[in-house]
Write a protein that holds these residues in place. Structure first.
Motif, PDB file in Angstrom:
ATOM      1  N   LYS A   1      -1.835   8.289  -6.659  1.00 35.75           N
ATOM      2  CA  LYS A   1      -3.188   7.727  -6.550  1.00 35.75           C
ATOM      3  C   LYS A   1      -3.356   6.722  -5.692  1.00 35.75           C
ATOM      4  CE  LYS A   1      -2.129   3.570  -8.149  1.00 35.75           C
ATOM      5  NZ  LYS A   1      -0.930   3.225  -7.784  1.00 35.75           N
TER       6      LYS A   1
ATOM      7  N   ILE B   1      -5.377   2.931  -5.316  1.00 42.36           N
ATOM      8  CA  ILE B   1      -6.360   1.978  -5.783  1.00 42.36           C
ATOM      9  C   ILE B   1      -7.269   1.671  -4.372  1.00 42.36           C
ATOM     10  CG2 ILE B   1      -6.767  -0.199  -7.041  1.00 42.36           C
ATOM     11  CD1 ILE B   1      -4.125  -0.011  -8.120  1.00 42.36           C
TER      12      ILE B   1
ATOM     13  N   GLU C   1      -7.396  -3.872  -7.755  1.00 42.76           N
ATOM     14  CA  GLU C   1      -5.878  -4.162  -8.154  1.00 42.76           C
ATOM     15  C   GLU C   1      -6.020  -5.899  -8.637  1.00 42.76           C
ATOM     16  OE1 GLU C   1      -7.161  -3.273  -4.958  1.00 42.76           O
ATOM     17  OE2 GLU C   1      -5.248  -2.119  -4.554  1.00 42.76           O
ATOM     18  N   HIS C   2      -4.911  -6.238  -9.561  1.00 37.48           N
ATOM     19  CA  HIS C   2      -4.838  -7.541  -9.851  1.00 37.48           C
ATOM     20  C   HIS C   2      -5.858  -8.149 -10.654  1.00 37.48           C
ATOM     21  CE1 HIS C   2      -0.844  -8.233  -8.277  1.00 37.48           C
ATOM     22  NE2 HIS C   2      -1.096  -7.533  -7.104  1.00 37.48           N
TER      23      HIS C   2
ATOM     24  N   VAL D   1      -8.137  -6.446 -12.142  1.00 33.85           N
ATOM     25  CA  VAL D   1      -7.982  -5.309 -13.583  1.00 33.85           C
ATOM     26  C   VAL D   1      -7.124  -5.983 -14.726  1.00 33.85           C
ATOM     27  CG1 VAL D   1      -6.168  -3.834 -12.768  1.00 33.85           C
ATOM     28  CG2 VAL D   1      -7.998  -2.965 -14.170  1.00 33.85           C
ATOM     29  N   VAL D   2      -6.067  -6.661 -14.425  1.00 33.11           N
ATOM     30  CA  VAL D   2      -5.278  -7.312 -15.426  1.00 33.11           C
ATOM     31  C   VAL D   2      -6.099  -8.472 -16.083  1.00 33.11           C
ATOM     32  CG1 VAL D   2      -2.949  -8.897 -15.629  1.00 33.11           C
ATOM     33  CG2 VAL D   2      -3.086  -7.095 -13.829  1.00 33.11           C
TER      34      VAL D   2
ATOM     35  N   GLY E   1       3.253   2.049  -3.610  1.00 30.89           N
ATOM     36  CA  GLY E   1       2.138   1.917  -4.484  1.00 30.89           C
ATOM     37  C   GLY E   1       1.193   2.961  -4.537  1.00 30.89           C
TER      38      GLY E   1
ATOM     39  N   ARG F   1       6.296  -3.120 -18.391  1.00 31.64           N
ATOM     40  CA  ARG F   1       4.904  -3.288 -18.240  1.00 31.64           C
ATOM     41  C   ARG F   1       4.229  -2.278 -17.734  1.00 31.64           C
ATOM     42  NH1 ARG F   1       2.488  -4.729 -14.553  1.00 31.64           N
ATOM     43  NH2 ARG F   1       0.613  -5.596 -15.487  1.00 31.64           N
ATOM     44  N   ALA F   2       3.143  -2.087 -17.800  1.00 27.06           N
ATOM     45  CA  ALA F   2       2.300  -1.062 -16.991  1.00 27.06           C
ATOM     46  C   ALA F   2       0.749  -1.065 -17.116  1.00 27.06           C
ATOM     47  CB  ALA F   2       2.615   0.318 -17.209  1.00 27.06           C
ATOM     48  N   SER F   3      -0.289  -0.701 -16.193  1.00 20.50           N
ATOM     49  CA  SER F   3      -1.492  -0.469 -16.401  1.00 20.50           C
ATOM     50  C   SER F   3      -1.621   1.072 -16.752  1.00 20.50           C
ATOM     51  CB  SER F   3      -2.644  -1.090 -15.486  1.00 20.50           C
ATOM     52  OG  SER F   3      -2.545  -0.357 -14.473  1.00 20.50           O
TER      53      SER F   3
ATOM     54  N   ASP G   1      -2.360   4.526 -12.984  1.00 24.81           N
ATOM     55  CA  ASP G   1      -1.870   5.530 -12.207  1.00 24.81           C
ATOM     56  C   ASP G   1      -1.605   6.730 -13.185  1.00 24.81           C
ATOM     57  OD1 ASP G   1      -1.090   2.985 -11.114  1.00 24.81           O
ATOM     58  OD2 ASP G   1       0.882   3.947 -10.553  1.00 24.81           O
TER      59      ASP G   1
ATOM     60  N   THR H   1       6.206  -4.899  -8.869  1.00 18.14           N
ATOM     61  CA  THR H   1       4.693  -5.185  -9.185  1.00 18.14           C
ATOM     62  C   THR H   1       4.858  -6.480 -10.214  1.00 18.14           C
ATOM     63  OG1 THR H   1       4.117  -3.203  -9.141  1.00 18.14           O
ATOM     64  CG2 THR H   1       2.735  -4.367 -10.652  1.00 18.14           C
TER      65      THR H   1
ATOM     66  N   VAL I   1       2.296  -9.762 -10.231  1.00 17.96           N
ATOM     67  CA  VAL I   1       1.115 -10.071 -11.554  1.00 17.96           C
ATOM     68  C   VAL I   1       1.314 -11.294 -12.033  1.00 17.96           C
ATOM     69  CG1 VAL I   1       0.447  -9.205 -13.656  1.00 17.96           C
ATOM     70  CG2 VAL I   1       0.823  -7.363 -11.701  1.00 17.96           C
TER      71      VAL I   1
ATOM     72  N   GLY J   1      -2.678  -1.435  -4.119  1.00 18.04           N
ATOM     73  CA  GLY J   1      -1.635  -1.612  -5.196  1.00 18.04           C
ATOM     74  C   GLY J   1      -1.253  -2.939  -5.539  1.00 18.04           C
ATOM     75  N   ALA J   2       0.025  -3.219  -5.579  1.00 11.10           N
ATOM     76  CA  ALA J   2       0.401  -4.525  -6.063  1.00 11.10           C
ATOM     77  C   ALA J   2       0.737  -5.445  -4.902  1.00 11.10           C
ATOM     78  CB  ALA J   2       1.611  -4.529  -6.809  1.00 11.10           C
TER      79      ALA J   2
END
Ligand code: PMV
Length: 307
Positions: free
Chosen positions: A8, A10, A14-15, A17-18, A83, A124-126, A129, A183, A187, A265-266
């Motif tokens: 994938k 992004i 990114e960021h 979205v957290v 990423g 941790r993860a979103s 992906d 990542t 974050v 990505g991160a």
């Protein structure tokens, strides 16, 4: 039995979205394939499944509750540490192959299990992906459910509503810095800034607006506007502290032949993405600046069984 799943990219968000802002992600035509065949004991590429590099595969095996041991083969075109969702593609393809033995694949189940695997392995993860690797095509993540909802994933106090987004056929060039950055600390760094500085919080909200405007621009094929928004997004992410001189170098190298370019990505290393209709030229300038470059296209196909 075998299954494949895409990596994938992004595009926006990114960021941010957290913090509950929207994000736009697309599957790309770099895929991971996983083959499974019953065997007298668990094996991964002929060796032990307990080796650290198979931790996602091993967790996926536990999630899928496989009844008999398997010999597993993993082949991935998705570069790791760039990423581009390589661990998610391998996790989803492993779940696809193991569930595929029992019958048809249920995408929401695979997306949830793959998210849990990433969460357990990484701490941790979103679900960006893993859901993109499962669904294929483009996905828009929102805090609230709307039209075109695919599924909702919740964990602790966070909720992600994953929606189908439709993008025209586009070409992107990825520029990989070759610098890998974890990542988690990135974050945490953004969180710290946002908590201390209202300007940083405003930047996060601006990224959220850019994501929705960027999706609208891409959908009407206004690549000039989409590119301008990518450039702005890169500046905002850099202000939030997730840039890197090498990312700036690759972005600068890509821009003359692109509509726009940004980190994806991160950050802190990892990759950039450029939106261009001169992909070979953009890839060449990225390489000349010291990055690894490859041309990718959105891939509409998510996790797929290959008997
Ligand atoms: O490098 P990636 O693809 O894992 O990017 C992570 C995206 C972030 O927004 C930075 C983190 C997250 O959990 O969404």
């Amino acid at each position: 039995m075998a299954a494949s799943a895409p990596g994938k990219l992004i595009l926006f968000g990114e960021h941010a979205v957290v913090f509950g802002e929207p994000a736009l992600c697309t599957a790309i035509n770099l895929r991971a394939e996983v083959f499974v065949r019953p065997y007298k004991e668990w094996r991964a590429d002929g060796g032990s499944i307990d080796e650290p590099r198979y931790r996602y595969v091993k967790r996926a095996v536990e999630k899928a509750k496989a009844r008999e041991p398997m010999w597993i083969e993993v082949r991935s075109m998705v570069p790791s540490g760039a990423g581009l969702g390589s661990s998610a593609a391998v996790t989803v393809a492993t779940l696809g192959a193991l569930h595929g033995i029992a019958g048809a694949l249920d995408a929401p189940t695979i997306a949830r299990e793959a998210f849990e695997v990433e969460h357990e392995v990484q701490g941790r993860a979103s679900p960006l992906d893993t859901s993109t690797a499962t669904a294929g095509g483009a996905l828009l993540v929102l805090r609230e459910p709307r039209e075109d909802l695919l599924w909702t994933i919740e964990r602790d106090t966070r909720r992600w509503c994953l929606h189908r987004a439709r993008l025209p056929d586009l070409e992107f060039v990825i520029g990989n810095t070759g610098i890998s950055a974890a990542t988690g600390p990135l974050v945490a760094k953004v969180k710290d800034r946002v908590e201390r500085d209202p300007h940083a919080a405003e930047k996060v909200r601006e990224i959220g607006r850019i994501t929705l405007d960027g999706l609208a621009a891409l959908r009407r094929r206004d690549l000039v506007e989409a590119g301008r928004l990518m450039d702005r997004d890169h500046a905002l992410l850099t202000d939030l502290g997730v840039g890197h001189p090498m990312l700036d170098r690759l972005v600068a190298a890509a821009r003359p032949s692109s509509y726009g370019a940004k980190l994806t990505g991160a950050g802190g290393g990892g990759s950039i993405v450029a939106l261009t209709d001169r992909p070979e030229e953009t890839a060449e300038t990225i390489r000349a600046a010291g990055g690894k470059a490859f041309v990718v296209r959105p891939d509409s196909v998510g996790v797929t069984k290959q008997p």
